[in-house]
Design a protein around this motif. Structure first.
Motif, PDB file in Angstrom:
ATOM      1  N   UNK A  49       0.832  -1.213   0.000  1.00  0.00           N
ATOM      2  CA  UNK A  49       0.000   0.000   0.000  1.00  0.00           C
ATOM      3  C   UNK A  49       0.865   1.261   0.000  1.00  0.00           C
ATOM      4  N   UNK A  52       2.033   1.709  -3.543  1.00  0.00           N
ATOM      5  CA  UNK A  52       0.941   2.183  -4.405  1.00  0.00           C
ATOM      6  C   UNK A  52       0.492   3.606  -4.085  1.00  0.00           C
ATOM      7  N   UNK A  74       0.964   5.612 -11.857  1.00  0.00           N
ATOM      8  CA  UNK A  74      -0.176   4.722 -11.623  1.00  0.00           C
ATOM      9  C   UNK A  74      -0.617   3.995 -12.887  1.00  0.00           C
ATOM     10  N   UNK A  79      -2.474  -3.522 -10.218  1.00  0.00           N
ATOM     11  CA  UNK A  79      -2.546  -3.814  -8.791  1.00  0.00           C
ATOM     12  C   UNK A  79      -3.747  -4.688  -8.480  1.00  0.00           C
ATOM     13  N   UNK A  81      -5.261  -5.909  -5.088  1.00  0.00           N
ATOM     14  CA  UNK A  81      -5.100  -5.868  -3.628  1.00  0.00           C
ATOM     15  C   UNK A  81      -5.615  -7.136  -2.953  1.00  0.00           C
ATOM     16  N   UNK A  84     -10.183  -7.324  -2.127  1.00  0.00           N
ATOM     17  CA  UNK A  84     -10.596  -6.927  -3.464  1.00  0.00           C
ATOM     18  C   UNK A  84     -12.037  -7.340  -3.765  1.00  0.00           C
ATOM     19  N   UNK A 143     -11.128  -9.558 -11.773  1.00  0.00           N
ATOM     20  CA  UNK A 143     -10.241  -8.633 -11.052  1.00  0.00           C
ATOM     21  C   UNK A 143      -8.799  -8.748 -11.574  1.00  0.00           C
TER      22      UNK A 143
ATOM     23  N   UNK B 216     -15.524  -3.717  -1.773  1.00  0.00           N
ATOM     24  CA  UNK B 216     -14.053  -3.816  -1.745  1.00  0.00           C
ATOM     25  C   UNK B 216     -13.414  -3.414  -3.080  1.00  0.00           C
ATOM     26  N   UNK B 223      -5.716   2.614  -6.700  1.00  0.00           N
ATOM     27  CA  UNK B 223      -4.428   2.307  -7.324  1.00  0.00           C
ATOM     28  C   UNK B 223      -4.286   3.082  -8.632  1.00  0.00           C
TER      29      UNK B 223
END
Lengths: 311, 408
Positions: A49, A52, A74, A79, A81, A84, A143, B216, B223
């Motif tokens: 984190x 980022x 960025x 990314x 996480x 998520x 994702x 979430x 980011x």
């Protein structure tokens, strides 16, 4: 030598005056998979984190070598996480294009790549499906696709394999390896040692916010992965202590584990075992990353006691 | 395109594809219309009741006025009277739907016809009576030789200056001008609708921020963009959604209002005051939206809002406490307190400025200054809260925790 994409130097972060990470330094190079390992709460996600820019470090510096000083590129970073999810009531293609757009990636190209990846991950025809119609595993695939769609130079994956079934794990592993082979620098956090051992080039292990091991998998194995011999059979500890090349002994009822010194030759060492020893079963193999990890995580530090150098 | 705009566009697109939002977009004006028309239906008998208009006619214009009544189908029963102005107060006290007009030479030179009405009178009367100006104007032109002064008199037009019986005792020579009242009330009502719509859509930010945490997705978005971009994008996005609600509302409402009320709304709407009213509404939105976005980020989800968060949602409704006192005395102490409190000042200011004939400019300037400073402070605080809160999963932040984030 591959060019360095990311350098983290002497990073430190505290919450409520409690240090969470201290003096963390490592590099990630182009085309390599670098693993950040550690037990839960070790500070892996905090490091990520901070990289980022989602948190701000109290100490140290983070340098992105292909970017202007103090600016996090960025749009060049992908990314995924640990915590998520995705918007529930939107279509798969809409969310992928939105996230690509936030990375300034051309929409037309993003759409083409999204179709390719959806097909690759078995989600062909799901473009117009709502996220809440997908299974958890399918959602994780979307994702993952979102994190790589914009062709990032640096891909940061925080526990990418958690919650995945074995088939999906293999799919993710294959894709991550393929991205690294194509030049993407990958920073991956995990506590699944077998996967790290299998696919990572280098690792950085932390415990309680501090570095304990840092180096290539080969170097780490060479340094830590001594042989150990597991014997099933009731033997006195005194008998076992007489055997040469034994660094440490663990006994649990009829099972004895002998941790051997670095310099032993397995065949010769086996030949020298006393004939009167009771052996129902015997196995000889190397200490795995998993054991190093468990050792660190449970604070046994037995390897350290035995004179191994963690720093 | 900046990330703020991208996020604003996304929030708009996401909501426009959401069935609940689309339904609420149309259901609000439909419900309003339903209540308006039902109320109108219930009052139709009263509205259609005939007003007896006594005319003290010193110009022999009554026949021409009768023609105008017939021409415009006005619910008036015209009767000639010889009663003088100073005696009508007692006459009107116990009457309903009654008006007295005093038409003399003075009316032609001043362009003002005094009209005295009973306290109970059709709300449409004020507009309907203006239609009787035409015969008077014709007579005025006939009698003038078009000298400079006379031309000036003509250009003034003729206004029926209406006073209720209660107002006669308060002021000499009649009350305020209808046109001026409408010039304040119409932009005020317009700004109130804008304020209400954008504050309601601003409340959706509350849900949006907390839902982003629940789903979430926040960390994935962060980011790519900074917390500031994300927060600003939401504020702009929901502002535009609120304005869309206003547009849809007016598309439904304006034709009906024009048909039923017969007031040239656009004539009274596009006046310089409108910009001030809209400015106040926008400042109100910025204040509440910054609070909502900040506090929304402190909640695990909208359904588990704690007492503190629940109270924050109610902040815009604090203004209702001041409605009664302001209507009773628009320049009183309570009205002034409401004007200076940042959470109530947008609504109270709009209400006061719609009522007051003379605007208290010093109070307006001080109130706007307080509002602008408050918006700036709350934006800063919301930024600090949002940055930390949006990444805190699984629990509502306590006021103590929020205070710690603000101090960091």
């Amino acid at each position: 030598m591959n060019e360095t994409v990311l350098t983290v130097e002497k990073l430190g972060k505290s919450f409520k005056h409690q240090p969470i990470i201290q003096n963390i330094s490592f590099e990630v190079k182009k085309g390599e998979i670098m693993a950040v390992l550690g037990p839960n709460g070790a500070g892996k996600s905090t490091i990520i984190r901070n990289i980022m820019g989602i948190m701000y470090p109290d100490e140290g510096s983070i340098t992105f070598h292909n970017s202007q000083k103090n600016i996090i590129p960025r749009h060049k970073i992908g990314y995924l996480p640990e915590e998520r999810g995705l918007y529930k009531n939107v279509k798969v293609m809409d969310i992928l294009l939105y996230l690509a757009d936030l990375k300034n990636y051309p929409l037309k190209k993003a759409k083409e790549r999204a179709k390719v990846y959806l097909k690759k991950f078995g989600l062909e025809g799901k473009e117009q499906s709502s996220i809440d119609e997908l299974s958890k595993g399918m959602g994780q695939k979307v994702q993952f696709i979102a994190s790589i769609l914009h062709e990032p130079e640096l891909l940061i994956l925080d526990e990418p394999f958690s919650g995945l079934d074995p088939v999906s794990q293999e799919l993710f592993k294959k894709e991550i390896r393929s991205l690294a082979n194509n030049g993407t620098a990958i920073l991956l956090s995990s506590h699944q040692m077998n996967i790290v051992e299998e696919m990572c080039d280098r690792l950085f292990m932390i415990h309680r916010g501090r570095k304990v091991v840092y180096g290539s998998i080969e170097e780490v194995k060479k340094t830590y992965a001594n042989f150990k011999c597991v014997i099933r059979g009731k033997n006195d500890r005194a008998v076992l202590e007489q055997i040469s090349g034994v660094q440490r002994i663990e006994q649990n009822e009829d099972v004895s584990t002998l941790y051997l010194t670095k310099d032993i030759q397995p065949a010769k060492w086996l030949k020298n075992l006393p004939e009167y020893m009771i052996i129902q079963e015997l196995s000889l193999d190397r200490i795995s990353l998993h054991e190093i990890f468990i050792d660190v995580a449970t604070d046994q530090n037995l390897l350290q006691e035995a004179g191994e150098n963690y720093e | 395109m900046s990330n703020t705009i991208k996020i604003a566009k996304w929030e708009i697109k996401r909501n426009l594809k959401n069935k609940s939002f689309i339904i609420s977009l149309f259901i609000t004006p439909i419900l309003f219309l339903a209540f308006f028309l039902l109320g109108n239906l219930a009052n139709s008998d009263e509205d259609q009741s005939v007003t007896t208009v006594y005319v003290n006619d010193k110009l022999n214009i009554l026949p021409a006025l009768q023609e105008a009544v017939q021409l415009h189908n006005l619910p008036f029963k015209l009767q000639k009277t010889g009663i003088e102005e100073d005696k009508i107060e007692d006459l009107l006290k116990n009457r309903e739907n009654t008006a007295y007009l005093f038409i003399g030479k003075q009316s032609l030179t001043d362009g003002v016809v005094p009209v005295y009405t009973s306290d109970v009178i059709s709300p449409m009367f004020a507009n309907q009576i203006q239609l009787l100006a035409e015969p008077l104007k014709a007579l005025q032109l006939e009698q003038l030789d078009l000298s400079k002064n006379q031309l000036a008199a003509i250009s003034k037009g003729i206004v029926f200056e209406q006073s209720t019986v209660s107002e006669i005792s308060k002021t000499e020579g009649g009350g305020g001008e209808t046109e001026k009242i409408l010039e304040r009330i119409v932009p005020g009502a317009f700004a109130s609708i804008i304020l209400l719509s954008i504050v309601f859509s601003g409340m959706m930010i509350f849900q949006s921020a907390s839902q982003e945490k629940k789903d979430k997705i926040a960390e994935i978005i962060l980011s790519s963009v900074t917390p500031k971009d994300l927060m600003q994008g939401k504020i702009i996005g929901y502002f535009l959604l609120g304005m869309l609600q206003v547009v849809v509302f007016f598309i439904f409402i304006i034709p009906i209002v024009l048909w039923k009320i017969d007031v040239p709304i656009f004539h009274y709407l596009f006046v310089p005051h409108l910009f001030l009213f809209i400015g106040i509404a926008l400042l109100g939105y910025l204040l509440f939206s910054s609070i909502f976005v900040g506090i929304g980020a402190t909640m695990a989800d909208i359904y588990t809002a704690g007492n503190f968060q629940g109270l924050v949602i109610l902040l815009p409704f604090l203004s209702f406490v001041f409605v009664g006192p302001v209507l009773t005395d628009p320049s009183g102490l309570w009205a002034q307190i409401g004007t200076y409190l940042p959470f109530t000042s947008p609504a109270v200011l709009i209400l006061r400025l719609s009522i007051l004939e003379e605007w208290p400019w010093a109070e307006i300037v001080i109130s706007l200054a307080i509002l602008i400073i408050s918006v700036w402070i709350f934006m800063k605080l919301a930024g600090k809260i949002f940055k930390v809160g949006i990444l805190m999963y699984g629990k509502n932040a306590t006021p103590k925790e929020i205070w710690t984030w603000i101090r960091q």
